[in-house]
Design a protein around this motif. Sequence first.
Motif: not given
Length: 395
Positions: A73-75, A206, A211-212, A215-216, A294
């Motif tokens: 998710t890159l979170q 994103s 980020t993604s 993922g957000i 993702h």
Amino acid sequence: MPKPAHLIASTVFSMTALAGAVQAQQPGGIEDNMPAFQQALKARLTFPMAWSPQVKDLAAWRAAGRAKVWDATLQAPDRTPFAPQVLAEQDRGAYTARDVAFNLTQDSRVRALMLVPKGAGPFPAVLMLHDHGGKFDIGKEKVVAPMGDAARSALSQAWAAKYFGGRHLGDELARRGYVVLAVDALGWGDRGTLTGDTQQALAANSFNLGTSLAGIHALDDVRAAEFLAAQPQVDKRRVAAFGFSMGAYRAWQVAALSDAVTAVVAANWMATTEGLMVAGNNQLKGSSAWHMLHPGLVRYLDYPDVASLAAPKPALFIAGASDPLFPAASAQTAFNKMAQVWKAWQAPERFETRVLPHGHVFPLEAQEGAFEWLDKQFSAGPANSPAGASHGQTR
């Protein structure tokens, strides 16, 4: 000394033949918006982190799967105080509708619709997750009737008529005694608005920002579930995620990722990667697919594998026998795979699937069955907590 002409000709012929053979073995280019070598790529998708009978420690398998999903998710973890504020209230008979604002994450303070039954709590609760549908001017209002906005009310009612038999799912659950929370996904309603064309730009940007988009959404939904479970009117041991279409994807994903969710109802979003990667399917067209992809996750887990991380929580999955977006055969293949995980947890009775005679809609009959199923899961109260489930931090 120069080579004889016949040797030169032979060499040229051999090189030409070799180049032709290589070209035949290594097709290039694009076909139907896919790399021409898509079959070779598909053959490498073995989903090595999926559950198998060789898994002996289910809790460790689930923890590893969750970690892999979060990584994709890159979170980063978010523990921002919610700081809620009630902006307005509306009496709706058996329940009260509230327009609330709270910090969804460190980056987003949002408005949400929350429905609270009248009477003594704590009550069971439902996180209602709206669909995609290519319509972005409303989000949370697709599943909960809006407050004091005639234009949105008309749009909301039209959407309910198109997909839900004229009913707002959240309001019906509130009438049945559930606290309900609905929040706009990024790009919808108060957090938008997107268009069909700008989805891909938002997804690309994103990535440009480290980020993604998918993922957000995942982090937002987990935080929304945690906010709902933290409300004083809510019995935190009875919190369901509930959704249709993209909302169903969001529902089983948040159930897999968050201990705040203790049950899930997902209608009309489940299939295997193979079953969705067929000509004409929405998943191959970009646009809406960006909200559910993702980066790199499919190298480790398929969609039913991710959903299986929710086991052994009570789970109801519904498919439409004539749903053109999620072929029933692929949905059934995914259901069969998931059932084995709940069985491994010794909780097969907590997993139920239904393939019903409808398309990509959630008609009244299917709703009634889902509501009754959820009532049954929560009827025993707090004691109905799934055996073996973790109730610690989400990650």
